[in-house]
Design a protein around this motif. Structure first.
Motif, short mmCIF file in Angstrom:
data_model
loop_
_atom_site.label_atom_id
_atom_site.label_comp_id
_atom_site.label_asym_id
_atom_site.label_seq_id
_atom_site.Cartn_x
_atom_site.Cartn_y
_atom_site.Cartn_z
N LYS A 98 13.94 96.93 4.07
CA LYS A 98 15.04 97.57 4.34
C LYS A 98 16.09 96.48 4.63
N TRP A 99 17.41 96.65 4.47
CA TRP A 99 18.48 95.68 4.56
C TRP A 99 18.88 95.70 5.96
N ASP A 100 18.98 94.67 6.64
CA ASP A 100 19.36 94.40 7.90
C ASP A 100 20.44 93.40 7.95
N CYS B 231 10.87 88.71 5.46
CA CYS B 231 11.64 89.31 4.23
C CYS B 231 11.00 89.04 3.08
N TRP C 216 7.01 99.15 10.11
CA TRP C 216 7.41 100.17 9.17
C TRP C 216 6.41 100.62 8.22
N ARG D 228 14.71 92.81 4.88
CA ARG D 228 13.58 92.69 5.73
C ARG D 228 12.12 93.56 5.64
N ASN E 124 19.23 100.81 4.52
CA ASN E 124 19.80 99.99 5.69
C ASN E 124 18.75 100.27 6.70
N ALA E 125 18.62 99.09 7.40
CA ALA E 125 17.27 99.29 8.54
C ALA E 125 17.90 100.14 9.72
N ASP E 126 19.24 100.42 10.04
CA ASP E 126 19.53 101.03 10.94
C ASP E 126 19.91 102.46 10.54
N GLU F 286 8.74 94.74 7.69
CA GLU F 286 7.90 94.79 9.02
C GLU F 286 6.79 95.58 9.03
#
Length: 473
Positions: free
Chosen positions: A235-237, A201, A226, A221, A296-298, A223
């Motif tokens: 991204k926000w998780d 993060c 990504w 986060r 957002n991560a999702d 990664e």
């Protein structure tokens, strides 16, 4: 702007510049020299560092502004075009710069041990001449610092003159490695330790007390997968918890203790102190990342109101058997970029100044920061709020003590105001005890400066390496 500038004797259009002010108000902005070749380039984060300084001496103010000539800047200047791609993503770069430092040095200026640095948290420090702003080059504390990244928010302990700093993703992009360092008053590294964060993060800022360092791990986060898919670097998780890692000053990585709390995003630290048992750390927190351009991560949508940060006090009991912490909100309005009297870093304090994002009482709501505020975090004095004006924006405030022996909060708040319709900027010097009064002085620039994240005042004695106490003349 893409303009390097050297101006003598700026016009003082109101009041008088205090003659005892002897030093520089350093600011660092992002300003691309070459157009990006990637879509949706992120403002500030991916732009070349442009260092500037208002130099004060004998009631006069000069101004200098120069690009920070990072390895990235030099390579692109030679090529005559942009060579680096998406923010924090080396897989999108031109092949000709593979392996070259991607740092833009566009966040914070640091003066310590007689040296001046331009900092960006994803890369090594860049040393600069404190009086000319000429770039000297990457700096690694005489090959001692091996972290691949150095924070843009180090802290100077005013009691010892020691520099406390760290690097996240210290072993490379999207790694959990955090490297922690302390340097003595001369700039010599006296402590180093490494440890791992619970997940990858952004660890933008840190909380430092006399006896502890607190590392905020919040779920913005980062990664490697990504990056390889050319997705946003962060991204926000919301599925992850917040972790506050507490390490004793000069402690070893295996001594770190993790405290858990509700999901939220850490912004910037105001002040922090401890009494041997309890740690009190004041920070801005928002429900999700302040940076709306990080998704957002999702892939879900989010409420923009959740990006609004509030000043909160975190309290950690180091003698407890549990792993939780408590918090309390200190200020009613959303705010960011809090700054204290730097002579009280690591110690109990009262005075703080900061920018406000939105004050409901104002009839016109603008974009970005339009207000500057001061407050007593202990509630003993009422808060003060100053409005920059319609079609104006106001930069991060900087507190400057009136003199070396001034009481806490006795001095000046400096901030740069952009007068949008007039296409120019002003440096306001405000009485820190009465920011709504007539400015002590208003210093005019004949052009408008770009907005910036951070600025710091360094006295002339500090720039010469005679002291590390910020504000010392």
């Amino acid at each position: 702007m893409r303009a390097e500038i050297d101006l003598r004797a700026l016009e003082v259009i109101q009041g008088e510049v205090p003659r005892q002010l002897d030093g520089g108000f350093f600011r660092l902005i992002g300003d691309r020299k070459w157009p990006a070749f990637v879509e949706n380039d992120i403002f500030m984060l991916g732009e070349d560092g442009m260092a500037s300084c208002f130099y004060f001496k004998d009631g006069m103010v000069d101004f200098k502004m120069k690009y920070v000539r990072t390895p990235r800047f030099v390579a692109e200047e030679k090529a005559g075009r942009a060579l680096f791609g998406e923010y924090r993503n080396p897989f999108t770069d031109d092949p000709s710069v593979e392996g070259l430092s991607r740092g833009t040095a566009n966040v914070t200026m640091l003066a310590h041990g007689g040296k001046l640095f331009a900092l960006k948290e994803d890369s090594p420090a860049i040393e600069m001449n404190p009086f000319t702003l000429e770039t000297i080059g990457e700096y690694d504390w005489n090959e001692v610092v091996t972290s691949k990244a150095i924070t843009a928010h180090p802290k100077i302990d005013p009691k010892t003159g020691e520099l406390v700093f760290f690097g996240y993703c210290a072993a490379g992009p999207a790694t959990t490695d955090i490297a922690y360092y302390e340097a003595d008053a001369t700039g010599k590294i006296i402590h180093e330790t490494w440890f791992h964060a619970p997940y990858t993060c952004m660890v933008h800022d840190v909380m430092v007390t006399e006896n502890f360092v607190v590392f905020p791990v919040t779920p913005l986060r980062h990664e490697l997968e990504w990056l390889k898919r050319h997705e946003p670097a962060f991204k926000w998780d919301p599925t992850e918890q917040v972790y506050l890692g507490v390490l004793p000053r000069k402690g070893k990585g295996e001594q770190i203790r993790w405290f858990k709390g509700p999901t939220q995003c850490h912004g910037h630290t105001a002040g922090a102190f401890d009494d041997g048992r309890y740690i009190y750390a004041d920070n801005t927190f928002s429900k999700r990342s302040f940076f709306r351009f990080f998704p957002n991560a999702d892939g879900s949508d989010f409420d923009p109101a959740d990006t609004m940060p509030y000043l909160k006090r975190v309290i950690i009991d180091m003698e407890s058997n549990g792993d939780g912490f408590t918090e309390q909100q200190l200020f009613d309005y959303p705010c960011e970029l809090p700054r204290i009297d730097p002579r009280f870093e690591t110690m109990p304090y009262s005075f703080v100044t900061m920018n406000l994002l939105d004050v409901p009482e104002q009839e016109r709501i603008g974009h970005g920061f339009q207000w500057v505020a001061t407050m007593d975090v202990n509630g003993k004095k009422p808060a003060q709020i100053r409005y920059a004006g319609h079609n104006c924006s106001i930069g991060e405030p900087q507190f400057v003590p009136k003199n070396d022996t001034a009481a806490e909060g006795e001095g000046y708040v400096m901030t740069v105001v952009g007068r949008h319709e007039e296409k120019r900027s002003e440096l306001l010097i405000l009485d820190a005890q009465n920011i709504n009064g007539e400015p002590v002085a208003t210093v005019a620039l004949p052009f408008r400066l770009r907005s910036t994240g951070h600025g710091y005042w360094y006295g002339s004695r500090q720039l010469r390496g005679e002291t590390n106490v910020i504000g010392a003349w």
